[in-house]
Design a protein around this motif. Structure first.
Motif, short mmCIF file in Angstrom:
data_model
loop_
_atom_site.label_atom_id
_atom_site.label_comp_id
_atom_site.label_asym_id
_atom_site.label_seq_id
_atom_site.Cartn_x
_atom_site.Cartn_y
_atom_site.Cartn_z
N HIS A 1 9.02 10.44 96.94
CA HIS A 1 9.16 11.06 95.67
C HIS A 1 10.54 10.82 94.91
N GLN A 2 11.66 10.89 95.80
CA GLN A 2 12.79 10.60 95.24
C GLN A 2 12.92 9.61 94.45
N GLU A 3 12.97 8.31 95.11
CA GLU A 3 12.86 6.87 94.76
C GLU A 3 12.05 6.79 93.70
N ALA A 4 10.70 7.18 93.75
CA ALA A 4 9.76 7.32 92.69
C ALA A 4 10.34 7.87 91.26
N GLU A 5 10.77 8.98 91.36
CA GLU A 5 11.14 9.61 90.24
C GLU A 5 12.56 8.99 89.50
N THR A 6 13.27 8.43 90.39
CA THR A 6 14.44 7.69 89.74
C THR A 6 13.99 6.50 88.90
N LEU A 7 13.01 5.64 89.49
CA LEU A 7 12.27 4.47 88.93
C LEU A 7 11.69 4.97 87.61
N LEU A 8 10.95 5.97 87.54
CA LEU A 8 9.90 6.61 86.58
C LEU A 8 11.02 6.67 85.26
N LEU A 9 12.18 7.74 85.45
CA LEU A 9 13.12 8.00 84.70
C LEU A 9 13.67 7.12 83.91
N GLU A 10 13.97 5.75 84.72
CA GLU A 10 14.50 4.50 84.13
C GLU A 10 13.48 4.02 83.35
N VAL A 11 12.02 4.01 83.59
CA VAL A 11 11.24 3.40 82.57
C VAL A 11 11.02 4.21 81.19
N VAL A 12 11.15 5.52 81.28
CA VAL A 12 10.96 6.31 80.14
C VAL A 12 12.20 6.22 79.36
N THR A 13 13.39 6.18 79.99
CA THR A 13 14.55 5.99 79.39
C THR A 13 14.64 4.97 78.73
N ALA A 14 14.09 3.64 79.24
CA ALA A 14 14.23 2.40 78.43
C ALA A 14 13.21 2.47 77.18
N ASP A 15 12.20 3.34 77.39
CA ASP A 15 11.25 3.10 76.48
C ASP A 15 11.66 4.02 75.12
N GLN A 16 12.12 5.03 75.46
CA GLN A 16 12.76 5.88 74.55
C GLN A 16 13.95 5.22 73.86
N ALA A 17 14.71 4.40 74.55
CA ALA A 17 15.80 3.53 74.07
C ALA A 17 15.29 2.46 72.94
N ARG A 18 13.90 1.97 73.36
CA ARG A 18 13.31 1.02 72.63
C ARG A 18 12.87 1.63 71.09
N LEU A 19 12.67 2.97 71.16
CA LEU A 19 12.00 3.48 70.25
C LEU A 19 13.19 4.32 69.38
#
Length: 316
Positions: A128-146
């Motif tokens: 779960h911890q590894e997954a959470e790190t990756l997921l936060l990177e994905v949504v952070t990148a999307d927020q930056a895109r927007l």
């Protein structure tokens, strides 16, 4: 020109597969009867092999075809690896799926679909911890895109291309960690992107249910079944909610949407038994047996178990 590879499987994660002559990529060869009958010598032949495997719907053949295509420049390697990982994840070859996702990220570390797919795979693998790190990177990148600097929940900025699967997965992880408020904020972000998805309304409802906010849970489940009237998990959760809420007749009606009268009574009996309400459980199991048009061994077994548990409880 690069060929676009369309995967014919629908799962929550992005994915890809393994290579045939690919020891250097960390993926062993696929040994499947018939899968390696054709070894393409050009990108065009590789594309034909992919199309044939997709038409046949043969996962082994698709993995082999995508693997063979890795040798040709006409294809997007990252997309091929993602397709391979998706298929390997679908058939629960998690180690192979993880390697394929990591190969995709070696090719392009910014490919968010590969990162999201790997994260969803890691959740299945309880990492779960590894997954959470990756997921936060994905949504952070999307927020930056927007144009949003932070990925903090509560005021997420999204559009139709935003990663709803990542927000949903973050919600699930937050519920696992008993961080209900944060979980619901993530689900709402996902619902901004996919407002008509019954699964997301159901996840939101279950998050409310976990904190005994039954009115909000009912509202979310009702939205789910309105969006998708045959969505079984929403009706099942609604039945559980109504039972815990003391609304037994409504619980039965909810379960009857997806199962027979006998099955619904048996399921309610099981819930009562797990709650330690043995008198109610035995009554419901007996009603299930009486309602079934034929011998109902599961309800009979449950009735006997409830009686045994009640007897043991009375001896304490």
């Amino acid at each position: 020109m690069k060929y676009t590879v369309l995967a014919l499987v629908t799962v929550l994660m992005s994915g890809c597969a393994a290579m045939s002559d690919s020891e250097e990529n960390g993926l062993s060869s696929i040994k499947t009867p018939g899968a390696g009958a054709i070894k393409p010598t050009s990108g065009k032949e590789a594309q034909m092999l992919i199309a044939q495997s997709q038409t046949a719907g043969d996962i082994d053949a698709m993995v082999y075809a995508y693997t063979q295509a890795l040798a040709f420049r006409e294809f997007d390697k990252v997309e091929l690896y993602i397709n391979i990982a998706r298929l390997e994840h679908q058939r629960k070859n998690n180690a192979r799926a993880e390697q394929a996702y990591r190969n995709a990220l070696q090719e392009d570390a910014k490919r968010q679909g590969a990162k999201e797919g790997l994260a969803l795979l890691l959740i299945d693998m309880k990492r779960h911890q590894e997954a959470e790190t990756l997921l936060l990177e994905v949504v952070t990148a999307d927020q930056a895109r927007l144009g949003k600097v932070s990925a903090e929940t509560g005021d997420c900025v999204t559009n139709a291309e935003s990663p709803w699967r990542s927000y949903n997965a973050l919600g699930l992880l937050s519920d696992i960690l008993e961080q209900g408020q944060q979980a619901r904020e993530y689900y709402r972000c996902a619902l901004q992107i996919q407002p008509g998805m019954a699964m997301l309304h159901t996840n939101l409802g279950f998050s409310y249910y976990l904190e005994s906010d039954y009115p909000q849970a009912e509202q979310a489940y009702t939205r789910a079944v309105n969006q998708e009237p045959e969505y079984e998990r929403a009706w099942s959760n609604l039945g559980l909610l109504y039972y815990r809420w003391g609304r037994q007749s409504e619980a039965l009606m909810a379960l009857r949407k997806i199962m027979s009268q006998a099955e619904a009574l048996n399921d309610l009996g099981y819930i009562a038994m797990m709650e330690g309400e043995y008198d109610i459980a035995t009554s419901l199991f007996q009603r299930a047996i009486d309602a079934s048009p034929r011998y109902y061994p599961k309800a009979v077994d449950n009735l006997n178990q409830a009686r045994s548990m009640q007897s043991a409880n009375n001896r304490r």
